[in-house]
Design a protein around this motif. Structure first.
Motif, PDB file in Angstrom:
ATOM      1  N   ARG A 196       0.841  -1.190   0.000  1.00  0.00           N
ATOM      2  CA  ARG A 196       0.000   0.000   0.000  1.00  0.00           C
ATOM      3  C   ARG A 196       0.877   1.241   0.000  1.00  0.00           C
ATOM      4  NH1 ARG A 196      -4.370  -0.031   4.603  1.00  0.00           N
ATOM      5  NH2 ARG A 196      -4.971   1.808   3.370  1.00  0.00           N
ATOM      6  N   MET A 197       0.516   2.221  -0.853  1.00  0.00           N
ATOM      7  CA  MET A 197       1.355   3.404  -1.008  1.00  0.00           C
ATOM      8  C   MET A 197       1.581   4.123   0.318  1.00  0.00           C
ATOM      9  SD  MET A 197       0.941   6.534  -3.730  1.00  0.00           S
ATOM     10  CE  MET A 197       0.995   5.422  -5.136  1.00  0.00           C
ATOM     11  N   ALA A 198       0.564   4.192   1.165  1.00  0.00           N
ATOM     12  CA  ALA A 198       0.697   4.903   2.433  1.00  0.00           C
ATOM     13  C   ALA A 198       1.731   4.262   3.352  1.00  0.00           C
ATOM     14  CB  ALA A 198      -0.654   4.961   3.135  1.00  0.00           C
ATOM     15  N   GLN A 199       2.030   2.983   3.118  1.00  0.00           N
ATOM     16  CA  GLN A 199       3.012   2.280   3.945  1.00  0.00           C
ATOM     17  C   GLN A 199       4.414   2.314   3.340  1.00  0.00           C
ATOM     18  OE1 GLN A 199       1.066  -1.534   3.832  1.00  0.00           O
ATOM     19  NE2 GLN A 199      -0.136  -1.130   5.675  1.00  0.00           N
ATOM     20  N   ASP A 200       4.538   2.888   2.173  1.00  0.00           N
ATOM     21  CA  ASP A 200       5.815   2.880   1.471  1.00  0.00           C
ATOM     22  C   ASP A 200       6.832   3.785   2.169  1.00  0.00           C
ATOM     23  OD1 ASP A 200       6.855   1.988  -1.472  1.00  0.00           O
ATOM     24  OD2 ASP A 200       7.744   3.901  -0.885  1.00  0.00           O
ATOM     25  N   ARG A 201       8.054   3.324   2.245  1.00  0.00           N
ATOM     26  CA  ARG A 201       9.120   4.093   2.895  1.00  0.00           C
ATOM     27  C   ARG A 201       9.279   5.461   2.257  1.00  0.00           C
ATOM     28  NH1 ARG A 201      14.647   4.570   1.645  1.00  0.00           N
ATOM     29  NH2 ARG A 201      15.954   5.155   3.424  1.00  0.00           N
ATOM     30  N   GLN A 202       9.234   5.533   0.940  1.00  0.00           N
ATOM     31  CA  GLN A 202       9.412   6.810   0.260  1.00  0.00           C
ATOM     32  C   GLN A 202       8.247   7.753   0.511  1.00  0.00           C
ATOM     33  OE1 GLN A 202      12.076   8.050  -1.150  1.00  0.00           O
ATOM     34  NE2 GLN A 202      13.195   6.174  -0.691  1.00  0.00           N
ATOM     35  N   SER A 203       7.069   7.197   0.732  1.00  0.00           N
ATOM     36  CA  SER A 203       5.921   8.031   1.065  1.00  0.00           C
ATOM     37  C   SER A 203       6.155   8.760   2.382  1.00  0.00           C
ATOM     38  CB  SER A 203       4.662   7.163   1.152  1.00  0.00           C
ATOM     39  OG  SER A 203       3.554   7.925   1.561  1.00  0.00           O
ATOM     40  N   ARG A 204       6.664   8.049   3.366  1.00  0.00           N
ATOM     41  CA  ARG A 204       6.943   8.659   4.663  1.00  0.00           C
ATOM     42  C   ARG A 204       8.063   9.687   4.559  1.00  0.00           C
ATOM     43  NH1 ARG A 204       6.599   3.204   6.038  1.00  0.00           N
ATOM     44  NH2 ARG A 204       8.844   3.074   6.427  1.00  0.00           N
ATOM     45  N   LEU A 205       9.111   9.339   3.819  1.00  0.00           N
ATOM     46  CA  LEU A 205      10.237  10.260   3.693  1.00  0.00           C
ATOM     47  C   LEU A 205       9.846  11.531   2.947  1.00  0.00           C
ATOM     48  CD1 LEU A 205      13.183   7.817   2.882  1.00  0.00           C
ATOM     49  CD2 LEU A 205      12.810   9.103   4.999  1.00  0.00           C
ATOM     50  N   PHE A 206       9.019  11.391   1.927  1.00  0.00           N
ATOM     51  CA  PHE A 206       8.590  12.546   1.140  1.00  0.00           C
ATOM     52  C   PHE A 206       7.922  13.581   2.042  1.00  0.00           C
ATOM     53  CE2 PHE A 206       5.683  14.757  -1.804  1.00  0.00           C
ATOM     54  CZ  PHE A 206       6.562  15.113  -2.810  1.00  0.00           C
ATOM     55  N   ASP A 207       7.009  13.129   2.884  1.00  0.00           N
ATOM     56  CA  ASP A 207       6.335  14.040   3.808  1.00  0.00           C
ATOM     57  C   ASP A 207       7.298  14.587   4.857  1.00  0.00           C
ATOM     58  OD1 ASP A 207       3.914  13.802   2.547  1.00  0.00           O
ATOM     59  OD2 ASP A 207       3.076  12.363   3.971  1.00  0.00           O
ATOM     60  N   LEU A 208       8.167  13.719   5.369  1.00  0.00           N
ATOM     61  CA  LEU A 208       9.128  14.140   6.386  1.00  0.00           C
ATOM     62  C   LEU A 208      10.027  15.255   5.874  1.00  0.00           C
ATOM     63  CD1 LEU A 208      10.606  13.763   9.110  1.00  0.00           C
ATOM     64  CD2 LEU A 208      11.984  11.993   7.996  1.00  0.00           C
ATOM     65  N   TYR A 209      10.584  15.084   4.676  1.00  0.00           N
ATOM     66  CA  TYR A 209      11.482  16.097   4.128  1.00  0.00           C
ATOM     67  C   TYR A 209      10.742  17.415   3.911  1.00  0.00           C
ATOM     68  CZ  TYR A 209      14.711  12.224   3.147  1.00  0.00           C
ATOM     69  OH  TYR A 209      15.548  11.143   3.258  1.00  0.00           O
ATOM     70  N   ASP A 210       9.515  17.343   3.397  1.00  0.00           N
ATOM     71  CA  ASP A 210       8.758  18.574   3.160  1.00  0.00           C
ATOM     72  C   ASP A 210       8.589  19.370   4.452  1.00  0.00           C
ATOM     73  OD1 ASP A 210       8.402  18.202   0.437  1.00  0.00           O
ATOM     74  OD2 ASP A 210       6.450  17.231   0.656  1.00  0.00           O
ATOM     75  N   GLN A 211       8.174  18.698   5.495  1.00  0.00           N
ATOM     76  CA  GLN A 211       7.909  19.386   6.758  1.00  0.00           C
ATOM     77  C   GLN A 211       9.201  19.840   7.445  1.00  0.00           C
ATOM     78  OE1 GLN A 211       4.740  16.153   7.808  1.00  0.00           O
ATOM     79  NE2 GLN A 211       4.307  17.917   9.107  1.00  0.00           N
ATOM     80  N   ALA A 212      10.228  19.000   7.384  1.00  0.00           N
ATOM     81  CA  ALA A 212      11.493  19.363   8.020  1.00  0.00           C
ATOM     82  C   ALA A 212      12.142  20.556   7.336  1.00  0.00           C
ATOM     83  CB  ALA A 212      12.441  18.174   8.020  1.00  0.00           C
ATOM     84  N   ARG A 213      12.172  20.568   5.992  1.00  0.00           N
ATOM     85  CA  ARG A 213      12.826  21.669   5.295  1.00  0.00           C
ATOM     86  C   ARG A 213      12.118  22.992   5.560  1.00  0.00           C
ATOM     87  NH1 ARG A 213      15.679  17.549   4.259  1.00  0.00           N
ATOM     88  NH2 ARG A 213      16.039  18.070   6.436  1.00  0.00           N
TER      89      ARG A 213
END
Length: 277
Positions: free
Chosen positions: A180-197
């Motif tokens: 499932r896309m919501a469980q994908d590692r890159q899905s989590r990282l994509f959101d993490l980087y957006d918020q962190a930056r």
């Protein structure tokens, strides 16, 4: 107040089809009062179909910055500020590039600096990050993997960027795809980087992304607008659409920096700058 839109949509090799989609997205954004619209990376011509071993016979069409298709996006933008990605031709080199335009022409450009996996087989790398002035404020751009590196967004913030446009064609994990896309590692990282930056630089970040599939690539979507405190103000999740947020950019940044101002409180002399032996 400024309305910012970040797009999640699919784009492929057919430039005329891409332009029609760009025209529709700009029309919808204009109807909703958007002044700054951030389209995905590779909105003209699509992204690579295989990131590990790109086929040289099926690369995106390379366009000069003054190509008719680029001029058409400028015309469509008219009074709006629009950021979009494309494969840039420069002599015999190709770059994964982004332009920020209005109807008056190009306001700023960026060539992707950081290259994942086999992208260097298809594209040359850019070598700088620079912000630029626009009718909606000072803007900087990142492409895809650039936002993995904190220095990229920090360089733009130090150059005065109030809004960072992060354009992506960001796929699900290539090596360990989740069911499932919501469980994908890159899905989590994509959101993490957006918020962190956004939070670490106390700026607004508009993150666009492709959707759908191209070759072996399955793109995440997840377009969003993030405030200078790292809070997601609007998002599309995995489906196509436009995430739209309205805010007073200068006031939001001033509020975020009122007590703790990350840029002025840095200690550059304490940071290691030389590469380890």
């Amino acid at each position: 107040m400024l309305k910012i839109g970040a797009v999640a949509a699919a784009f492929g090799r057919d430039l005329d089809s891409d332009l029609r989609r760009v025209a529709t997205l700009i029309e919808h954004a204009r109807r909703d009062g958007v002044a700054l619209l951030v389209l995905p990376d590779a909105a003209l011509g699509g992204y690579l179909a295989d990131l590990r071993d790109p086929d040289p016979e099926s690369l995106p069409p390379a366009l000069a910055p003054d190509d008719d298709h680029v001029r058409r996006v400028c015309a469509l933008a008219a009074e709006m500020v629009v950021c979009f990605g494309f494969c840039e031709a420069d002599g015999d080199r190709r770059y994964n590039s982004a332009l920020c335009v209005t109807g008056d022409g190009v306001l700023g450009s960026h060539r992707k600096v950081h290259q994942p996996a086999g992208e260097s087989l298809a594209y040359a790398a850019g070598d700088r990050f620079a912000a630029f002035d626009t009718p909606v404020g000072r803007v900087g751009m990142l492409i895809d993997y650039d936002k993995t590196f904190p220095e990229s967004a920090r360089a733009l913030a130090l150059d005065g960027a109030e809004v960072i446009a992060a354009l992506s064609a960001w796929p699900t994990s290539i090596t360990n795809r989740a069911p499932r896309m919501a469980q994908d590692r890159q899905s989590r990282l994509f959101d993490l980087y957006d918020q962190a930056r956004a939070a670490e630089n106390q700026v607004v970040l508009a993150s666009s992304n492709q959707t759908g599939s191209l070759g072996g690539m399955r793109f995440l979507g997840q377009a969003k607008v993030v405030g200078p405190g790292g809070d997601v103000l609007a998002r599309t999740w995995s489906k196509a659409g436009i995430a739209i947020a309205e805010l007073d950019v200068a006031a939001e940044i001033a509020t975020a920096r009122r007590v703790l101002d990350h840029l002025t409180e840095r200690k550059p002399e304490a940071y290691r700058t030389e590469e380890p032996a």
